[in-house]
Write an enzyme that holds these catalytic residues in place. Sequence first.
Site, short mmCIF file in Angstrom:
data_model
loop_
_atom_site.label_atom_id
_atom_site.label_comp_id
_atom_site.label_asym_id
_atom_site.label_seq_id
_atom_site.Cartn_x
_atom_site.Cartn_y
_atom_site.Cartn_z
N ASP A 71 6.87 -28.19 11.84
CA ASP A 71 8.27 -28.22 12.25
C ASP A 71 9.09 -27.15 11.55
O ASP A 71 10.25 -26.92 11.92
CB ASP A 71 8.89 -29.60 11.93
CG ASP A 71 8.23 -30.72 12.71
OD1 ASP A 71 7.85 -30.48 13.87
OD2 ASP A 71 8.09 -31.83 12.16
N ASP A 94 9.72 -33.26 10.22
CA ASP A 94 9.22 -33.61 8.88
C ASP A 94 7.96 -32.85 8.48
O ASP A 94 7.58 -32.87 7.31
CB ASP A 94 8.92 -35.11 8.82
CG ASP A 94 7.64 -35.46 9.59
OD1 ASP A 94 7.46 -34.95 10.71
OD2 ASP A 94 6.83 -36.23 9.06
N CYS A 110 44.35 -15.55 -5.59
CA CYS A 110 43.59 -15.26 -6.82
C CYS A 110 42.10 -15.16 -6.50
O CYS A 110 41.42 -14.22 -6.94
CB CYS A 110 43.81 -16.36 -7.86
SG CYS A 110 45.52 -16.73 -8.24
N CYS A 153 45.32 -20.02 -6.84
CA CYS A 153 45.57 -20.06 -5.39
C CYS A 153 44.52 -19.22 -4.68
O CYS A 153 43.69 -18.55 -5.30
CB CYS A 153 46.96 -19.54 -5.07
SG CYS A 153 47.17 -17.78 -5.45
N CYS A 158 0.84 -1.19 0.00
CA CYS A 158 0.00 0.00 0.00
C CYS A 158 0.88 1.25 0.00
O CYS A 158 2.11 1.16 0.08
CB CYS A 158 -0.92 0.01 1.22
SG CYS A 158 -0.01 0.04 2.79
N ASP A 163 11.33 -34.17 16.41
CA ASP A 163 9.87 -34.23 16.39
C ASP A 163 9.49 -35.70 16.57
O ASP A 163 10.30 -36.59 16.33
CB ASP A 163 9.38 -33.69 15.03
CG ASP A 163 7.90 -33.98 14.82
OD1 ASP A 163 7.10 -33.62 15.71
OD2 ASP A 163 7.57 -34.58 13.79
#
Length: 804
Positions: free
Chosen positions: A697, A693, A85, A82, A16, A497
Amino acid sequence: MTTHTNIDLAIPGINCASCAGRVERALKGLGGLQDIAVSPVTKRAHMRLDGTTLPQIDAVLTQAGYPPELTTTTLDVAGMSCASCANRVQHALSARPDVVSASVNLLTNSASVTHAPGLDPAELVQTVTRSGYAAKPPDGRTTPDAHRDEALTLRDDFHLALMLTLPVFIAEMGGHVFPGFHRWLMGLAGTTPLWLAEMLLTAVVLAVPGRRFFTIGVPALLRGRPEMNSLVALGAGAAFLFSSVVTLAPQFVPAASRHVYFEAAAVIVTLILMGRWLEARAKGQAGEAIKRLVELAPDQATLIRDGRDMQVAVSNLLPGDLVRLAPGERVAVDGQITEGHGHIDESMLTGEPVPAEKAPGDPVTGGTVNGMSALTYRVTATGKDTALSRIVAMVETAQAAKLPVQALVDRITRIFVPAVMSLAALAFALWLAFGPGLAEAVVAGVAVLIIACPCAMGLAVPVSIMVGTGRGAELGVLFRRGEALQRMAEADRIAFDKTGTLTLGRPTLTRIVTAGISENDALRLAAAAEARSEHPLAAAIMSAATVRGLDLPDAQLAKTTAGRGLTARADGRDLLIGNLDALREAGVPADPALVDAADRAAADGGTPAHLAIDGVHRACFLLADPERPEAAQTIAELGHMGLRCAMLSGDLQATADTVARRLGMVEAQGGLRPDDKLEAIERMGPRTIFVGDGINDAPALAAAGTGIAIGSGTDIAIESADAVLMSGDTSGVVRAIRLARAVMRNIRQNLFWAFAYNIALIPVAMGVLVPFGGPALSPMLGAGAMALSSVFVVGNALRLRRAT
């Protein structure tokens, strides 16, 4: 790049004019911005940067509650050898005011850049190019393929350098093995002609196979930002130039210092090329896990069209197509079985050795292998939408991540090369002042330049991440975020859980207790309300209604409240299904007899679900959800690993206590809503792992130090987690933690080697042992040690491919 950069940002949180006003005020409060314009219609903000950078804008808008949408671009970067770099490229990209963050991975030779949406990737390419490295958008090749091509090029250059270097090496060093050889050679060819031949061969070595060190290293040196190639170019170049002066203009060198070191210059380049070749080969092996995943998908599939079978390219399959799956054939793309019954080997994705049984309605995943039955399936996902493609993308994302420990390495390597050059200059000056002569001073300076190896430092962390996450994919453990490896390895607590995680998540209805209503009527109404719910308890009620052959009325106005239950209207009645808290909050008086039945079920480890009809408590459904067979063993193994285990469940406290007692867990908290789980995880601290799962959760998974989602869970849970177990087997948690600890142990070993190597050998190269009768380190030995240090680091990381 000018400081006056125009930025146009999409801000989806603007709903808004008031939102737009808050965004505009936040931007104006930042300062350093001109021409600010925020539109609530397009949900976009335009501004001109005048000293302020995009990271500051992103932080201010995020704090205000209106985070902008940003774009991430990946670039292939060539020429990095390396950590210095990689740091240089990352610094160049991060310095742009329209870039929020940049992460450069030395192992994959790639850069991931998060930036303003309107920024043309070509400008990022130009930025990298100006820093001295070639860049381009990804070419679609897998990492092992890219490393294989790099290894082939380096192999050819090494073989050429070796062929040219051997005569030089034998001419100069043969006399150390056969004392009369050098006098014979000098008598045969003469000193000056022999040195001229060595100079010519060495010049070809430096100009052809060794050109990469000079074309990259010298420009970096001239820009005042030296890196590993600069050290090699300086070292080999100094040895060559000094020897050339001795050969062509000996009068400029004191007689005592007239020695040539062409063999040192040539051998330095040859040995470093050998090291980089072996390193590129090992890098390819490090990324083999992704390549194996990509190769799981077949090229052809048997499409059923108009009742006929026809072979088509997998890329031509579309959702809805019917595909015939022959015995032993690999599944082409994701789908759903429509005909046939058999078993499919999903071990390459889940790590589970036992084939999964499949029947009509069951899903199949692209890349898995059919058993001995002929099956037909309908395509549900293709291309990047398949599970295999998402897994590959997930692994690649994790491999490109930087662990917190990498920050220390980056800070050290940023100053490492300039420090080495300073030490080389100091060694040269000291040897020139106190040593035998100019030649020895040159050798000491060159040895310091060559022995230093930021390559091993730069590879120490990313190579272990790449191999570890790849091995995790093979074991059915997907790390969505690479940094989860470090947090998981450091964890000291783990919370689970219950439903669907420690239990099978397939509860069955064992009994219905009613008050003033028949069992079938109660079940019929409850099943109607639960028809659209994904909760495991809903599935149990639906299944029981199907078994009894009940006709279900249509339900309207169904609304689910996480951690409580749902409300709906069916047969003209208002229904409420949930726990006792849901009844209390709705003002429904609880029936004592039904509550007593629920308490007895909870004491036995069952789960009650209450039904209220038109505000009256009418029934209690008693459900049982057996523990996973491997759950108790998982908890025991985690305890042996030093982790404190806890259960956080939305179920009744009595049910949670009973299940926890059976599994050998001391701590169990029941009756938790999603926000209660979130608070519990925050109380446990940042070194906590949470395994879950379900949708409820997701907050806890996101808030935990490390969230692990069971792969059989909901998409929301998986998206909120840091790691995913492809199977529902909780023993995958043990595998994940063991792997994370192995990776971090491997990283510590690599970092110790990389730093201890330099700390020990740089002083030796400077000659600190010489005054005490010790040896000086020749540039050739330094080059060999430097090359082998990177190979050692990569080889050590490859041991993770056998981790379990």
